[in-house]
Write a protein that holds these residues in place. Sequence first.
Motif, mmCIF file in Angstrom:
data_model
loop_
_atom_site.group_PDB
_atom_site.id
_atom_site.type_symbol
_atom_site.label_atom_id
_atom_site.label_comp_id
_atom_site.label_asym_id
_atom_site.label_seq_id
_atom_site.Cartn_x
_atom_site.Cartn_y
_atom_site.Cartn_z
ATOM 1 N N GLN A 1 0.756 -1.126 -0.100
ATOM 2 C CA GLN A 1 -0.036 0.063 0.069
ATOM 3 C C GLN A 1 0.760 1.131 -0.007
ATOM 4 O OE1 GLN A 1 -3.927 0.003 1.602
ATOM 5 N NE2 GLN A 1 -3.651 -1.671 3.061
ATOM 6 N N VAL A 2 0.086 2.343 -0.446
ATOM 7 C CA VAL A 2 1.359 3.463 -0.634
ATOM 8 C C VAL A 2 0.437 4.688 0.070
ATOM 9 C CG1 VAL A 2 2.865 3.307 -2.567
ATOM 10 C CG2 VAL A 2 0.480 4.065 -2.960
ATOM 11 N N ILE A 3 1.245 5.611 0.730
ATOM 12 C CA ILE A 3 0.387 6.601 1.461
ATOM 13 C C ILE A 3 1.394 7.916 1.128
ATOM 14 C CG2 ILE A 3 -0.624 5.707 3.509
ATOM 15 C CD1 ILE A 3 2.095 6.274 5.161
ATOM 16 N N ASN A 4 0.911 8.988 1.238
ATOM 17 C CA ASN A 4 1.577 10.173 0.570
ATOM 18 C C ASN A 4 1.993 9.897 -0.777
ATOM 19 O OD1 ASN A 4 1.615 11.846 3.126
ATOM 20 N ND2 ASN A 4 3.442 10.502 3.872
ATOM 21 N N HIS A 5 1.091 9.636 -1.510
ATOM 22 C CA HIS A 5 1.173 9.278 -3.126
ATOM 23 C C HIS A 5 0.792 10.675 -3.643
ATOM 24 C CE1 HIS A 5 -2.951 9.255 -2.285
ATOM 25 N NE2 HIS A 5 -2.807 8.256 -1.648
ATOM 26 N N GLY A 6 0.311 11.743 -3.165
ATOM 27 C CA GLY A 6 0.190 12.934 -3.846
ATOM 28 C C GLY A 6 -0.961 12.975 -4.826
ATOM 29 N N VAL A 7 -1.702 12.137 -4.759
ATOM 30 C CA VAL A 7 -3.323 12.286 -5.341
ATOM 31 C C VAL A 7 -4.292 12.933 -4.511
ATOM 32 C CG1 VAL A 7 -5.005 10.747 -6.514
ATOM 33 C CG2 VAL A 7 -2.811 10.035 -6.662
ATOM 34 N N PRO A 8 -4.854 14.020 -4.738
ATOM 35 C CA PRO A 8 -5.705 14.581 -4.044
ATOM 36 C C PRO A 8 -6.732 13.882 -3.577
ATOM 37 C CG PRO A 8 -5.706 15.800 -6.287
ATOM 38 C CD PRO A 8 -4.765 14.488 -6.436
ATOM 39 N N THR A 9 -7.119 14.160 -2.308
ATOM 40 C CA THR A 9 -8.125 13.285 -1.597
ATOM 41 C C THR A 9 -9.560 13.552 -2.110
ATOM 42 O OG1 THR A 9 -7.135 13.404 0.253
ATOM 43 C CG2 THR A 9 -9.302 12.798 0.609
ATOM 44 N N HIS A 10 -9.957 14.679 -2.619
ATOM 45 C CA HIS A 10 -11.399 15.075 -3.153
ATOM 46 C C HIS A 10 -11.560 14.166 -4.511
ATOM 47 C CE1 HIS A 10 -9.178 17.773 -5.958
ATOM 48 N NE2 HIS A 10 -10.118 17.494 -6.738
ATOM 49 N N ARG B 1 -5.970 11.190 -15.322
ATOM 50 C CA ARG B 1 -4.635 11.748 -15.266
ATOM 51 C C ARG B 1 -3.817 11.542 -14.330
ATOM 52 N NH1 ARG B 1 -2.882 17.096 -15.305
ATOM 53 N NH2 ARG B 1 -4.656 17.501 -13.542
ATOM 54 N N GLU B 2 -4.322 11.745 -12.920
ATOM 55 C CA GLU B 2 -3.599 11.594 -11.751
ATOM 56 C C GLU B 2 -3.063 10.227 -11.769
ATOM 57 O OE1 GLU B 2 -2.725 13.529 -9.212
ATOM 58 O OE2 GLU B 2 -3.511 15.314 -10.310
ATOM 59 N N MET B 3 -3.640 9.102 -11.911
ATOM 60 C CA MET B 3 -3.449 7.682 -11.820
ATOM 61 C C MET B 3 -2.107 7.338 -12.825
ATOM 62 S SD MET B 3 -4.752 5.986 -9.678
ATOM 63 C CE MET B 3 -5.299 7.154 -8.355
ATOM 64 N N LYS B 4 -2.183 7.945 -13.914
ATOM 65 C CA LYS B 4 -1.306 7.878 -14.986
ATOM 66 C C LYS B 4 0.127 8.398 -14.357
ATOM 67 C CE LYS B 4 -0.165 8.174 -19.712
ATOM 68 N NZ LYS B 4 -0.414 8.386 -21.182
ATOM 69 N N PRO C 1 -6.439 -4.741 4.485
ATOM 70 C CA PRO C 1 -7.443 -3.654 4.940
ATOM 71 C C PRO C 1 -7.275 -2.312 4.618
ATOM 72 C CG PRO C 1 -5.557 -3.951 6.770
ATOM 73 C CD PRO C 1 -5.358 -5.176 5.393
ATOM 74 N N PRO C 2 -8.564 -1.786 4.472
ATOM 75 C CA PRO C 2 -8.319 -0.332 3.834
ATOM 76 C C PRO C 2 -7.789 0.746 5.012
ATOM 77 C CG PRO C 2 -10.534 -1.113 3.968
ATOM 78 C CD PRO C 2 -9.951 -2.201 4.659
ATOM 79 N N VAL C 3 -6.876 1.274 4.372
ATOM 80 C CA VAL C 3 -6.165 2.363 5.169
ATOM 81 C C VAL C 3 -6.402 3.671 4.740
ATOM 82 C CG1 VAL C 3 -3.626 3.140 5.709
ATOM 83 C CG2 VAL C 3 -4.295 0.723 5.633
ATOM 84 N N ALA C 4 -6.814 4.531 5.596
ATOM 85 C CA ALA C 4 -7.120 6.041 5.178
ATOM 86 C C ALA C 4 -6.162 6.432 4.373
ATOM 87 C CB ALA C 4 -7.184 6.857 6.328
ATOM 88 N N GLU C 5 -6.592 7.085 3.168
ATOM 89 C CA GLU C 5 -5.601 7.646 2.116
ATOM 90 C C GLU C 5 -4.727 6.805 1.312
ATOM 91 O OE1 GLU C 5 -5.441 11.675 2.367
ATOM 92 O OE2 GLU C 5 -7.278 11.210 3.303
ATOM 93 N N ALA C 6 -4.670 5.431 1.693
ATOM 94 C CA ALA C 6 -3.745 4.781 1.085
ATOM 95 C C ALA C 6 -4.375 4.023 -0.247
ATOM 96 C CB ALA C 6 -3.457 3.543 1.895
ATOM 97 N N LEU C 7 -3.356 3.848 -1.069
ATOM 98 C CA LEU C 7 -3.721 3.079 -2.311
ATOM 99 C C LEU C 7 -3.070 1.715 -2.522
ATOM 100 C CD1 LEU C 7 -3.420 6.104 -4.753
ATOM 101 C CD2 LEU C 7 -5.517 4.684 -4.421
ATOM 102 N N VAL C 8 -3.677 0.916 -2.800
ATOM 103 C CA VAL C 8 -3.126 -0.618 -2.954
ATOM 104 C C VAL C 8 -2.443 -0.863 -4.538
ATOM 105 C CG1 VAL C 8 -3.635 -3.215 -3.031
ATOM 106 C CG2 VAL C 8 -4.919 -1.843 -1.486
ATOM 107 N N ILE C 9 -1.132 -1.302 -4.490
ATOM 108 C CA ILE C 9 -0.447 -1.584 -5.615
ATOM 109 C C ILE C 9 -0.199 -3.120 -5.817
ATOM 110 C CG2 ILE C 9 1.718 -0.680 -7.266
ATOM 111 C CD1 ILE C 9 -0.178 1.719 -5.838
#
Length: 351
Positions: free
Chosen positions: A73-82, A163-166, A254-262
Amino acid sequence: MNRKFPSQTMPSIRPHPDFTSLRELPDSYVWNHQADSDYPSSADAESVPIIDLTDPNAVQAIGHACKTWGVFQVINHGVPTHLFHMVESTSRDLFSLPVNQKLKAARSPDGVSGYGFARISSFFSKLMWSEGFTIVGSPQEHFRQLWPHNYISHCDVIKEYKREMKKLAGRLMCLMLGSLGITAEQDIKWAGPKADFKEASAAVQLNYYPACPDPERAMGLAAHTDSTLLTVLYQNKTSGLQVLREGVGWIRVPPVAEALVINIGDLMHILSNGCFPSVLHRAMVNRTCHRLSIAYLYGPASSVKISPHPKLVGPSQPPLYRPVTWKEYLDTKAKHFNKALSWVRAELVSL
Ligand SMILES: C=C1C[C@]23C[C@@]1(O)CC[C@H]2[C@@]12CCC[C@@](C)(C(=O)O1)[C@H]2[C@@H]3C(=O)O
Ligand SMILES: O=C(O)CCC(=O)C(=O)O
Ligand SMILES: [Fe+2]
């Protein structure tokens, strides 16, 4: 790697379900989880690494996670939460439409984009407790069918999300390859002069898992690997994703706030000559809460052949796979499903 996969049957065509009308799990949705005793469930014995992308040691941590887990999982990935709130809201609006409306955007039998069952359903005799919507290219035509009056705002959300994911996926490629001593600028021609993987292509998969009356016997999305270089997965607050850890069993992510699974996909498995094995994963369902996930399935441009990187090949490390384009690999996957990687194995010449 010698993996065992759950039993598969010949492909078959099935109608769409209306989950809200089902109060009990029909037999056609009952999976034999007994077969999982092959893979003892180790619940929370180990946990998937969580990596802070702003950490100066992120490259090493990613390399280690890719080699030993195939997922992190990555955190502080820079993709805006909104953006996650917006894409989740589009997804929710889509799946809560009446079945007849959703079917107006149904994926055609030979098509890729649109609403429907998990594509892999055809390999299993039992139905999965989920719905999906695949977006390749622009979703405009399908979205216009779903929301004739406000499809544009939903299209804009998807465009921004892509765009953000790319951007993030390109960054992750550099970090993953960097950990193997491969520099995108010099060693990967198709990464482009700025090493931003501008020509890469992708699909967005919206997954919806309704609350299920008998979750222990149901399956949201059956065990599979992705055919990608990597997949970036956003999941809402309901857990369900599990990954198979060799010799251990199914581990919850588990879901982690603001994290993305890679996830490492099959094309990265090939490119890394097996150093980064693709990860077998599945989604389970929940009795009271529905679950949403959004997968960004990332691969090379259509003309690019992926093969084991020359820096990872040598006299003692022969190339394990032959070169394939993403399209060729997807065609192989559509025929052979979880055995697709073995189908692209290079002929090993014994001396
Ligand atoms: C680019 C793609 C990867 C995918 C097949 C597809 O053409 C579009 C949907 C993707 C998806 C998402 C859910 C799991 C999966 C195995 C499936 O059935 O459809 C993946 C496919 C894949 O990675 O092989
Ligand atoms: O919903 C999930 O957690 C998994 C989804 C997934 O594996 C996919 O879309 O490929
Ligand atoms: Fe997947």
